[in-house]
Structure formats: C-alpha cells, structure tokens
Write an enzyme that holds these catalytic residues in place. Structure first.
Site, short mmCIF file in Angstrom:
data_model
loop_
_atom_site.label_atom_id
_atom_site.label_comp_id
_atom_site.label_asym_id
_atom_site.label_seq_id
_atom_site.Cartn_x
_atom_site.Cartn_y
_atom_site.Cartn_z
N ASP A 82 -83.51 -10.02 66.52
CA ASP A 82 -82.36 -10.89 66.83
C ASP A 82 -81.28 -10.88 65.75
O ASP A 82 -81.53 -10.57 64.59
CB ASP A 82 -82.83 -12.33 67.09
CG ASP A 82 -83.65 -12.91 65.94
OD1 ASP A 82 -84.33 -12.15 65.23
OD2 ASP A 82 -83.59 -14.14 65.73
N GLU A 142 -86.46 -14.55 65.66
CA GLU A 142 -86.98 -14.93 64.33
C GLU A 142 -86.14 -16.02 63.70
O GLU A 142 -86.63 -16.85 62.93
CB GLU A 142 -87.02 -13.71 63.40
CG GLU A 142 -87.84 -13.91 62.13
CD GLU A 142 -87.13 -14.70 61.05
OE1 GLU A 142 -87.77 -15.50 60.36
OE2 GLU A 142 -85.90 -14.54 60.90
#
Ligand code: NI
Length: 396
Positions: A82, A142
């Site tokens: 991400d 994350e």
C-alpha cells in the site's frame, strides 16, 4: 556454480525489470485496502511466471510457489503493497511521480512489492533446486489500522499452511545500499493512538470567569502527559507519548466549548501501553474534574511490537554475510519506535524482519519514511532480492 552465486547472477539479470516495476508501481499508488489495480498487476505478473495465487482478502494476494524437491517445509516471504494518502515532491523521482493525486509511495512499499516479484522470478528459475513451498505474501493495508497483517492472520490462511518461518523487510533511508540492519528480540515499537475531547463552557474571551476554558485545560493536559514517561514508566523501559494534533477555537476573542487532541503512544510491550493509557485517562479526568469540565477518551491499540526470533534472525544475518561479506550485516543496538504490522505474523510463526539499505545522496534517498521526498536507491534490489531468495532456498 553454487546456489548463492546463481542467485546473485539472477538478481543482476532482473535488476532492470525490478527497477521498472517499482517505477510503474510508484506512478500508480493506491492507499491502504484500496490496492485493487496493484493487486491486479501483481496477479498478472504471477500468472506470467505460472505461479498460482490465492486471495484470502479483498486486496493483496499470496503466490504459492512449489519447489521440485518434495518437503513439508513452508517459508513465507512478505511484502506490503500500500501507499500513503499524501502528495509527493522531489527532483530525483520527478520522472515517475504518482499519477494518482492524494496517494504516493513515500514508504518504499513499491520497492518491497517489486522486489518480491523479482524474488518470485529468481525462485522460479531455480525451481529444480527449491525445496517445499514458498508463500509470496503480497499484503495490503500496512499503513492503516487494524493492519493487513492482522486481517490476513485472522483469515487463518497462513496457519492452515503450517508456515515454518516468515521473513519481511523494509527499505532503510538511514543505511547505505549494500547493507542490512536488524536485531534479535524487539526491533520495532508498538504504535497506539489516542483521541481526547475536552469539554468546557464557551464564552467571551474577556469574561473567562463565566466560562470553562478548554484551551487552558488542553494545555495543562499536554504538559502533564509528558510526566507519564518520566514519572510513571520504568526508566529502563522505552516509551513515547506524543500529542500530534490539537483542534479548538475559532477566533482570538472567543473561548470555545471544546478542544480535541490526537496523539500516539509507542512502547515495546503491551503492559507499558496499558499503563500509559490509564495514566492518560487519569490525567485528563483530574484536570477536567478540577475545572468542572468533562472529557471523552478513546485509546486504540495498534500493532504489537516487532519481535524477531533468534534462529530466524541469525539465518538472515548469516545469509547476508555469506552473500556479501561479514561487514554488510549491522546488528542494531536498540529497537526503533516506528511501528510495523509484520508483528502479527510473529504472534503465530517464528520470523525475522530486517532493514535493507536504500539511502544515498546521489539518488536523494536519505529522507525519512513518509517524507514527501522519500525515495529509494535502485541498488536496494541488489541486496534485497538475493537475500530474500536465499532465505527461501536454504536453511543450513
Ligand atoms: Ni512502511
């Protein structure tokens, strides 16, 4: 040719490809849990390599690479995929700036993803010499609670595969390319968040005696909160309390009705976090009670601390030294207080997390994680890919 030499050769062969993939991902960042196009891209790459993949979550995926040598051994390699909700800056990466406004890869997860795809390619070439199963974990979210690592562990997918060990890495702007840094035991802190609202009584700035000023109460709270680490926490125990945001008031001559505060707590174990949470609430209660105000308090537990198991940490250090020489693996003296959701995997499996040097002046890549100018030196891949591949391949 030894297996390690083969890995090093293949890493060189795929360097250009890993750099290009990273630049492509850098141009197309997606924030936590919205990594739909990124996931499609990863799956296409895995399909090209003939690696089957599973999707336990809506975004992200797990490539299942089967070695030719039969064995029950299962090793998981994890990359987070991400980006951050921010815009970026910087000369060095201008040609591959984010094309998605409000999203940018300023934590290097584009490099992590591209690296694991490179590792997938290297391991596919070495399939004949590969033992057991390698799980290529492309993990979403994350950067945002509750953490993609937690959500993935909650599905039980990895547990059902009886993972023997898991490895994860992060780019490190404070280390030079060609080096790694890690340590056994606690490596990274546990980041928790708190949110407080202090309610007073609004009024005219020139008639404070008729109001209950929440700005004064908030100021008292911020100062008093600084005594938690110095007076309540064991001095040998690392801890951080930071108020990062305060909001209240509309004009210089108005006492507002309430003030909101947001902050973070960093610790290395959950007992210390619990202690700090209760002290924070005591303090805000004491201050508001004393003035006749009121408060609301929420404390959100974040990721646990990253805690490296001895055997796996030693394996990382030894492989690094075998590949690149004794002096290339730095053993850190103390943990850092940044958080990382890799810790959730470590609650289930032995595992080690390590930093791979990615910072140099010539690629303007020494800016700290989450800085708008954050960049990764391309030479990162020449350490990260061979090391990851080699962790999957051997266990001496
Ligand atoms: Ni990160």
């Amino acid at each position: 040719m030894s297996l390690r030499l083969k890995i090093l050769e293949l890493a060189k062969k795929y360097q250009e490809e890993m750099v290009e993939t990273r630049r492509y991902l850098h141009q197309h960042p997606e924030v936590s849990y919205k990594e739909f196009e990124t996931t499609k891209f990863i799956k296409t790459k895995l399909d090209e390599l003939g690696i089957p993949h599973e999707s336990p979550l809506e975004t992200g995926c797990i490539g299942v690479l089967q070695g030719r040598i039969k064995s029950d051994r299962v090793i998981a390699l994890r990359a987070d995929i991400d980006a951050l909700p921010m815009d970026e800056e910087g000369e060095a990466k201008k040609e591959f700036f984010s094309k998605n406004p409000g999203a940018a890869h300023c934590c290097g997860h584009d490099a992590h993803t591209s690296n694991l795809l490179g590792v997938a390619r290297i391991l596919t070439d070495l399939k004949e010499e590969l033992e057991g199963t390698i799980l290529l974990v492309f993990q979403p979210g994350e950067e945002k609670l509750p953490g993609g690592g937690k959500l993935l562990c909650d599905t039980g997918f990895l547990q059902s595969r009886n993972v023997d060990a898991i490895y994860g890495l992060h780019t490190s702007p404070s280390h030079s390319p060609g080096t790694i840094a890690t340590k056994e035991g606690p490596l990274m802190g546990s980041p928790d968040e708190f949110e407080i609202e202090i309610f007073g009584k609004g009024g005219h700035a020139a008639r404070p005696h008729e109001a209950i000023d929440p700005i004064v109460l908030a100021s008292q709270f911020v100062s008093s909160a600084q005594t938690i680490v110095s007076r309540s926490v064991d001095p040998t125990e690392p801890a951080v309390v930071t108020v990062g945001r305060i909001e209240g008031g509309t004009a210089h001559n108005v006492i507002p009705g309430s003030v909101k505060l947001w902050g973070t707590v960093r610790t290395l174990n959950s007992e210390t976090a619990d202690l700090i949470a209760s002290r924070l609430e005591y303090i805000v209660k004491g201050i508001t009670d004393g003035a006749g105000g009121a408060y609301s308090f929420t404390f959100n537990k974040g990721y646990p601390a990253v805690n490296n198991t001895p055997e796996e940490t030693e394996h990382v250090v030894r492989e690094m030294q075998e590949l690149f020489g004794e002096e290339t693996a730095l053993i850190m003296e103390r943990p850092i207080m940044a958080g990382e959701d890799f810790s959730f995997y470590q609650e289930h499996f032995p595992g080690a997390f390590f930093f791979v040097g990615s910072g140099s002046d010539d690629s303007e890549s020494t800016y700290v994680w989450h800085h708008p100018k954050y960049n990764v030196d391309d030479r990162f891949f020449q350490t990260a890919a061979p090391l990851m591949a080699s962790l999957a391949l051997r266990k001496d």
